[in-house]
Design a protein around this motif. Structure first.
Motif, mmCIF file in Angstrom:
data_model
loop_
_atom_site.group_PDB
_atom_site.id
_atom_site.type_symbol
_atom_site.label_atom_id
_atom_site.label_comp_id
_atom_site.label_asym_id
_atom_site.label_seq_id
_atom_site.Cartn_x
_atom_site.Cartn_y
_atom_site.Cartn_z
ATOM 1 N N ARG A 85 -33.340 77.231 116.501
ATOM 2 C CA ARG A 85 -32.247 77.417 115.540
ATOM 3 C C ARG A 85 -31.694 76.055 115.130
ATOM 4 N NH1 ARG A 85 -31.705 81.292 119.473
ATOM 5 N NH2 ARG A 85 -31.811 83.440 118.705
ATOM 6 N N THR A 128 -26.732 79.936 121.638
ATOM 7 C CA THR A 128 -28.127 80.335 121.872
ATOM 8 C C THR A 128 -28.202 81.506 122.839
ATOM 9 O OG1 THR A 128 -28.962 78.104 121.444
ATOM 10 C CG2 THR A 128 -30.367 79.555 122.733
ATOM 11 N N HIS A 158 -24.556 81.352 113.336
ATOM 12 C CA HIS A 158 -25.599 82.155 113.973
ATOM 13 C C HIS A 158 -25.131 83.576 114.306
ATOM 14 C CE1 HIS A 158 -28.450 78.926 113.948
ATOM 15 N NE2 HIS A 158 -27.561 78.108 114.472
#
Length: 280
Positions: A85, A128, A158
């Motif tokens: 990412r 994450t 995200h």
């Protein structure tokens, strides 16, 4: 760099960066050209034979000039890739490192519902873990308010902001409750080691994210002292370490009453992560 093809500009930029002592100058020249041209790096080959437009040439000149004085590529791009990412970064937070992906892999090796990230910085670890575990929620804390803003922005980017609480705290000071998983990549460079760091690091990354100003173990002492009161029974503690700190950090965790202390190496075989479990 005007009046050149993209390929010629890249060759000239590579030579300039190499002369400035930049590691991997060809890669950086390519990435920065892609950024100047606002294309993906994989498409640079397609524009190589073309003349550079004056505005692109000017942007490229500025980027190469900054890289030559060792401003990190991630700061020039405004982002850094981590665990597949892209994370927004700045000079106010520690750059996400590939080695930290070892910590992510270790954390994902067992289930967790609630995670605490101490010294969250860019938020790359917390975000994450939440992105990889859609059922989990988490808290990220950092002493730096600017880092908290950066982590919050990455949580939004995200799409985990509804499951991520980010707040300013001096380690556990503003943390309540217990967690299945506590993770941290704290400042672990000893003060005496700081002069040996690369210019990209020592001149462009926040000092408080690099060193405790002492022997490099100060953060681990705080974490070891507070973790037992904030872990659920069976909960895991995982920290990234410098390659010479495994024994000292392991002893701190054992002295705090944690069990199953284990050291995980990185891909180069260097000690990188220490894990432990709270058994009550």
């Amino acid at each position: 760099m005007s009046g050149q093809t993209a390929a010629q500009a890249m060759v000239a930029a590579t030579a300039r960066l190499r002369a400035a002592g930049v590691p991997d100058p060809a890669r950086d020249a390519r990435l920065l050209l892609a950024h100047a041209a606002r294309i993906e790096a994989s498409r640079v080959t397609l524009i190589a034979p073309e003349d550079l437009a004056p505005d692109i040439a000017e942007r490229y000149e500025q980027l190469i000039a900054l890289r030559a004085v060792r401003v990190p590529v991630s700061h020039l791009l405004g982002e850094r890739e981590f665990y597949g990412r892209r994370f927004k970064v700045s000079g106010e937070v520690l750059d996400p490192r590939p080695e930290t992906e070892i910590l992510i892999e270790a954390a994902l090796s067992a289930p967790f519902e609630r995670v605490l990230d101490l010294g969250t910085g860019s938020g790359c670890i917390l975000v994450t873990l939440l992105a990889e575990r859609p059922e989990a929620t988490g808290l990220g804390v950092d002493l730096s308010e600017v880092a908290c803003l950066q982590a919050s922005a990455n949580a939004v980017l995200h799409r985990v902001a509804d499951r991520a609480d980010v707040r300013t705290s001096d380690w556990f000071a503003q943390v309540a409750g217990r967690f299945d998983l506590i993770v941290s990549n704290p400042p672990y460079i000893a003060l005496e080691e700081m002069p040996g760091l690369a210019p990209e690091v020592i001149e462009h990354e926040p000092r408080m994210a690099l060193t405790d100003g002492g022997d490099g173990l100060g953060a681990y002492r705080r974490i070891a002292a507070g973790a037992p009161d904030h872990l659920r029974s069976g909960g895991r503690l995982m920290v990234e370490i410098g390659p010479t700190q495994a024994l000292a950090v392991s002893q701190l965790f054992e002295a705090a009453g944690l069990s199953g202390v284990r050291v995980i190496p990185d891909l180069d075989g260097r000690d990188r992560v220490v894990t432990a479990v709270l058994v009550e």
